[in-house]
Design an enzyme around this catalytic site. Structure first.
Site, PDB file in Angstrom:
ATOM      1  N   HIS A 211      33.530 -47.898 -13.118  1.00 54.17           N
ATOM      2  CA  HIS A 211      34.121 -47.601 -11.813  1.00 54.17           C
ATOM      3  C   HIS A 211      33.574 -48.564 -10.772  1.00 54.17           C
ATOM      4  O   HIS A 211      32.719 -49.407 -11.055  1.00 54.17           O
ATOM      5  CB  HIS A 211      33.895 -46.138 -11.404  1.00 54.17           C
ATOM      6  N   HIS A 213      31.750 -48.327  -7.922  1.00 54.03           N
ATOM      7  CA  HIS A 213      30.517 -48.208  -7.151  1.00 54.03           C
ATOM      8  C   HIS A 213      29.585 -49.391  -7.421  1.00 54.03           C
ATOM      9  O   HIS A 213      29.468 -49.862  -8.558  1.00 54.03           O
ATOM     10  CB  HIS A 213      29.817 -46.888  -7.476  1.00 54.03           C
ATOM     11  N   ASP A 215      26.460 -49.773  -7.700  1.00 51.73           N
ATOM     12  CA  ASP A 215      25.383 -49.661  -8.682  1.00 51.73           C
ATOM     13  C   ASP A 215      25.905 -49.744 -10.118  1.00 51.73           C
ATOM     14  O   ASP A 215      25.119 -49.647 -11.069  1.00 51.73           O
ATOM     15  CB  ASP A 215      24.592 -48.366  -8.477  1.00 51.73           C
ATOM     16  N   HIS A 216      27.223 -49.951 -10.284  1.00 52.05           N
ATOM     17  CA  HIS A 216      27.816 -50.178 -11.604  1.00 52.05           C
ATOM     18  C   HIS A 216      28.582 -51.494 -11.672  1.00 52.05           C
ATOM     19  O   HIS A 216      28.812 -52.011 -12.765  1.00 52.05           O
ATOM     20  CB  HIS A 216      28.760 -49.024 -11.969  1.00 52.05           C
ATOM     21  N   HIS A 268      35.159 -38.457 -10.567  1.00 46.03           N
ATOM     22  CA  HIS A 268      34.080 -39.107  -9.814  1.00 46.03           C
ATOM     23  C   HIS A 268      34.674 -40.162  -8.886  1.00 46.03           C
ATOM     24  O   HIS A 268      34.320 -40.248  -7.704  1.00 46.03           O
ATOM     25  CB  HIS A 268      33.093 -39.726 -10.793  1.00 46.03           C
ATOM     26  N   ASP A 292      29.492 -42.582 -14.822  1.00 44.43           N
ATOM     27  CA  ASP A 292      29.071 -41.433 -14.014  1.00 44.43           C
ATOM     28  C   ASP A 292      29.912 -40.187 -14.289  1.00 44.43           C
ATOM     29  O   ASP A 292      29.913 -39.254 -13.478  1.00 44.43           O
ATOM     30  CB  ASP A 292      29.142 -41.777 -12.526  1.00 44.43           C
ATOM     31  N   HIS A 330      22.986 -43.142 -15.973  1.00 45.32           N
ATOM     32  CA  HIS A 330      21.768 -42.876 -15.205  1.00 45.32           C
ATOM     33  C   HIS A 330      20.751 -42.133 -16.069  1.00 45.32           C
ATOM     34  O   HIS A 330      21.114 -41.420 -17.015  1.00 45.32           O
ATOM     35  CB  HIS A 330      22.065 -42.038 -13.957  1.00 45.32           C
TER      36      HIS A 330
END
Length: 424
Positions: A211, A213, A215-216, A268, A292, A330
């Site tokens: 996705h 975001h 942090d990905h 998400h 996520d 995570h």
């Protein structure tokens, strides 16, 4: 008659006798006044007499009759004072309770508004990217070798290598060891991923992004520029940076012996995808890279969907085999298992897993992968169909004619409780 006598006496005997007669006259007047008082008292005692009594002379003293003490007077006084005070106390207490409830409601509303505003800034503006870069610098300084110690899984010609990035994220390299080709999943720290690529001496040919975001997806630009033949895969609905090859549900990416299927799992984010590595070509277990959507004993927040949407996505995962390895985005295992113990304290599978996770984390070892068979036993977000969980939550949605609606309500309640548990 008395007046005639007095007049005669005054004429016959002079002034001396006049004083005597005045005394007699005053005595007669006093007797007459006494008789009048007697008649007045009798008129008060007789109901038949309606004449007004004459006023008493100042010479007479009225002595009231003493009455006995009333034993109920104290009770009445206490009631007269206590009842209004009780009402006042109830009103004031209710007002305080109402104020507390109002404060809690406003706090929750402000939290939702704040989270919505922060999320929009993070995903839709350059401020989110700057925040990601700040997180990246801090994590590199704090964890120069990564936040966890990971162990690769080697199968028949296929290697899965977890890469710890940021403060609790995982990126992955899926390597065809015979062809020397690699696929990166969610490479948020391009420096750490590149170091693993050089150490393994492989050629990066594809990036699979679950996705949008940061942090990905934060490493997409640097890695795709460094590796000219690298393709960036992901959902076109998610606005993934530097996307070159959009994917839809059930699309397959082939790299050497690797057959990786994309599964649409919105909730998400609107275009969230998970990637399933087929284990048949290398005669091993399939591997699910869940981003996520799903963690060890947990699931992601529903930022861009509803509870029904997230439930449908989780059911997509439930249809996979029990031996499928779960590689989450995570390191949330210890926290998630702690929450699972709150909603299902008698779950023995959760207790055993928690003991193992705590031993791992004491040595800073990674807790991934788990298996979907394990997750079905202790992950509350995959157990919304279980009567045990519904009973553990107490009065909840309860059974309805629409089972999916009931499960979605339970999932929403679980997510709310999890958010409260994390904020403590």
């Amino acid at each position: 008659m008395a007046a005639v006598v007095a007049a005669t006496a005054l004429k016959g005997r002079g002034a001396r006798n006049a004083r005597v007669l005045r005394g007699i006259l005053s005595g007669a007047t006093a007797n007459k006044a006494s008789q009048n008082r007697t008649r007045a008292l009798q008129s008060h005692s007789s109901p038949e007499c309606k004449e007004e009594p004459e006023p008493l002379s100042p010479e007479l003293e009225y002595i009231p009759r003493k009455r006995g003490k009333n034993p109920m007077k104290a009770v009445g006084l206490a009631w007269a004072i206590g009842f209004p005070c009780g009402i006042l106390f109830f009103v004031l207490t209710k007002q305080e309770v109402d104020k507390d409830r109002l404060k809690q409601m406003k706090a929750r509303q402000n939290m939702r508004v704040s989270n919505t505003g922060e999320y929009s800034l993070y995903t839709r503006t350059w401020l989110g990217y700057l925040f990601y870069r700040q997180q990246l610098r801090r994590a590199r300084n704090r964890y120069p070798k990564g936040h966890s110690k990971t162990q690769p899984r080697l199968f028949n010609g296929v290697k899965v290598l977890p890469i710890p990035v940021l403060s609790d994220n995982y990126s992955y390299l899926i390597i065809d060891t015979q062809a020397g080709l690699a696929v990166a999943v969610d490479p948020s720290d391009p420096r750490a991923v590149q170091a693993s690529i050089e150490k393994e001496r492989v050629n990066l040919v594809a990036i699979l992004c679950t996705h949008k975001h940061w942090d990905h997806s934060g490493g997409n630009r640097d890695l795709s520029r460094r590796h000219r033949d690298c393709r960036v895969y992901g959902s076109p609905q998610d606005g993934i940076p530097y996307l070159t090859h959009p994917l839809c549900h059930q699309d397959v990416v082939s790299v050497g012996r690797l057959q990786i299927r994309a599964l649409a799992t919105p909730g998400h984010t609107q275009g969230h995808l998970v990637y399933l590595l087929d284990g048949e070509p290398y005669k091993g277990p399939s591997c699910l890279f869940s981003g996520d959507l799903l963690f060890l004993s947990g699931c992601g927040r529903t930022f861009e969907g509803t509870a029904e949407t997230m439930l449908s996505s989780l059911d997509t995962v439930l249809d996979l085999g029990d031996d499928t390895l779960l590689w989450p985005g995570h390191e949330y295992a210890e926290e998630n298992l702690g929450f699972a113990g709150v909603v299902e304290p008698e779950n023995l599978a959760r207790e055993r897993k928690m003991q193992w996770v705590q031993r791992q984390r004491m040595e800073r070892k990674s807790t991934c992968p788990s298996t979907l068979g394990e997750e079905r036993a202790y992950n509350p977000f995959l157990r919304t169909h279980c009567l045990e969980l519904q009973e553990a939550l107490g009065p909840g949605p309860g059974p309805t004619s629409d089972d999916s609606c009931s499960r979605a309500q339970l999932l929403e309640e679980l997510r709310r409780l999890k958010d409260m548990h994390k904020s403590k």
